[in-house]
Design a protein around this motif. Structure first.
Motif, short mmCIF file in Angstrom:
data_model
loop_
_atom_site.label_atom_id
_atom_site.label_comp_id
_atom_site.label_asym_id
_atom_site.label_seq_id
_atom_site.Cartn_x
_atom_site.Cartn_y
_atom_site.Cartn_z
N GLY A 65 0.82 -1.23 0.12
CA GLY A 65 -0.12 -0.05 -0.13
C GLY A 65 0.90 1.39 0.19
N ALA A 66 2.13 1.04 0.31
CA ALA A 66 2.99 2.34 0.26
C ALA A 66 3.35 3.03 -1.25
N THR A 67 3.70 4.22 -1.18
CA THR A 67 3.79 4.73 -2.42
C THR A 67 5.57 4.86 -2.60
N VAL A 68 6.09 4.36 -3.52
CA VAL A 68 7.57 4.36 -3.36
C VAL A 68 8.12 5.15 -5.11
N ALA A 69 9.22 5.86 -4.97
CA ALA A 69 9.65 6.67 -5.86
C ALA A 69 11.13 6.20 -6.10
N PHE A 70 11.26 5.96 -7.57
CA PHE A 70 12.60 5.55 -7.87
C PHE A 70 13.26 6.74 -8.79
N PRO A 123 14.76 -9.02 -18.43
CA PRO A 123 14.22 -7.62 -18.13
C PRO A 123 12.78 -7.66 -19.08
N LYS A 124 11.83 -7.29 -18.53
CA LYS A 124 10.72 -6.85 -19.40
C LYS A 124 10.04 -5.33 -19.22
N LEU A 125 9.86 -4.94 -20.47
CA LEU A 125 9.18 -3.42 -20.41
C LEU A 125 8.15 -3.10 -19.54
N LEU A 126 8.28 -2.35 -18.61
CA LEU A 126 7.35 -1.76 -17.84
C LEU A 126 6.49 -0.50 -18.31
N MET A 127 7.18 0.41 -18.90
CA MET A 127 6.78 1.65 -19.43
C MET A 127 7.66 2.44 -20.25
N GLY A 149 -2.02 2.99 -15.00
CA GLY A 149 -2.45 2.57 -13.54
C GLY A 149 -1.85 3.31 -12.34
N ARG A 150 -1.07 2.29 -11.59
CA ARG A 150 -0.50 2.93 -10.40
C ARG A 150 0.78 3.31 -10.45
N LEU A 192 7.21 6.52 -10.27
CA LEU A 192 6.26 6.54 -8.90
C LEU A 192 5.33 5.20 -9.03
N ILE A 193 5.38 4.54 -7.83
CA ILE A 193 4.49 3.27 -7.82
C ILE A 193 3.55 3.48 -6.77
#
Lengths: 111, 117
Positions: A16-21, A44-48, A58-59, A74-75
């Motif tokens: 449920g947390a928000t995390v930023a890379f 590896p697979k493309l996320l976006m 989405g999230r 940001l997730i």
């Protein structure tokens, strides 16, 4: 200096947390930007892809600042299934469009 | 199903032996790539090919060789000259490279883990 640098991990967060890379790149001629996800011992697979105007799936929200040569991911509302290593990737025009990978940031989402 | 296959998944060799890693794709992609990944590091480009019968060195080509005789196949040979061959090897492909193709995704195969002792 590495061409693509990411936050050192690992990130350990509760569900449920928000995390930023964060990610920075050194070559201003970089053409395209991506976030890939890599599960343990997998490919590896493309996320976006990351667009200049920022984009959301989405999230997941990705931002690009070309002036600062900075990329972020940001997730929101993190899930257990989000646990993986997230790779910041820059695509170059030269060398056949090769991808330059950051070293990755590991995310572990705990119950 | 369309995709990229790499074989074998795990490979063990003695030092001093050459070994060839297989990469096949049925996506009709023009461009193919070989990367190497070491623990805790990002992927690094070994060789790439944009068209059949042509290939170019990447950043860490020393000790490796490739061929591109068919569009579908891009095998990588790890020679005995490669000083640290133990690694995770990943093959990738994309539609093509050129103007207007900046956002084309590279698709990865499942990888081959090579251990040389």
């Amino acid at each position: 200096r590495k061409e693509v640098e990411q936050d050192p991990g690992p990130f350990n967060v509760p569900e449920g947390a928000t995390v930023a890379f964060n990610c920075t790149y050194s070559n201003s001629a970089s053409q395209s930007f991506f976030w890939y996800r890599q599960d343990c011992r997998k490919e590896p697979k493309l996320l976006m892809s990351v667009y200049s105007s920022g984009n959301e799936d989405g999230r997941f929200t990705a931002q690009l600042n070309r002036a600062s040569q900075y990329i972020s991911l940001l997730i929101r509302d993190s899930k257990l299934s989000d646990s993986a290593t997230y790779l910041c990737v820059v695509r170059m025009v030269r060398q056949g469009g090769k991808l330059i990978f950051g070293q990755g940031t590991e995310l572990s989402v705990k119950p | 199903d369309g995709g990229i296959t790499q074989s074998p998944k795990y490979l063990f060799r003695k030092e001093g032996q050459n070994v060839t890693l297989s990469c096949e794709q049925n996506l009709n992609h023009d461009a193919m790539y070989w990367y190497r990944q070491d623990p805790g590091q990002g992927l690094r480009l070994i060789y790439y090919s944009q068209i059949v019968n042509d290939f170019q060195k990447g950043d860490i080509a020393e000790g490796y060789s490739v061929s591109r005789e068919k569009k579908e196949s891009f095998p990588l040979t790890v020679t005995s000259a490669q000083k640290n061959p133990t690694a995770f090897y990943l093959c990738a492909s994309s539609i093509t490279v050129g103007p207007g193709t900046s956002s084309y995704e590279q698709y990865f195969g499942p990888g081959t883990r090579l251990t040389v002792t």
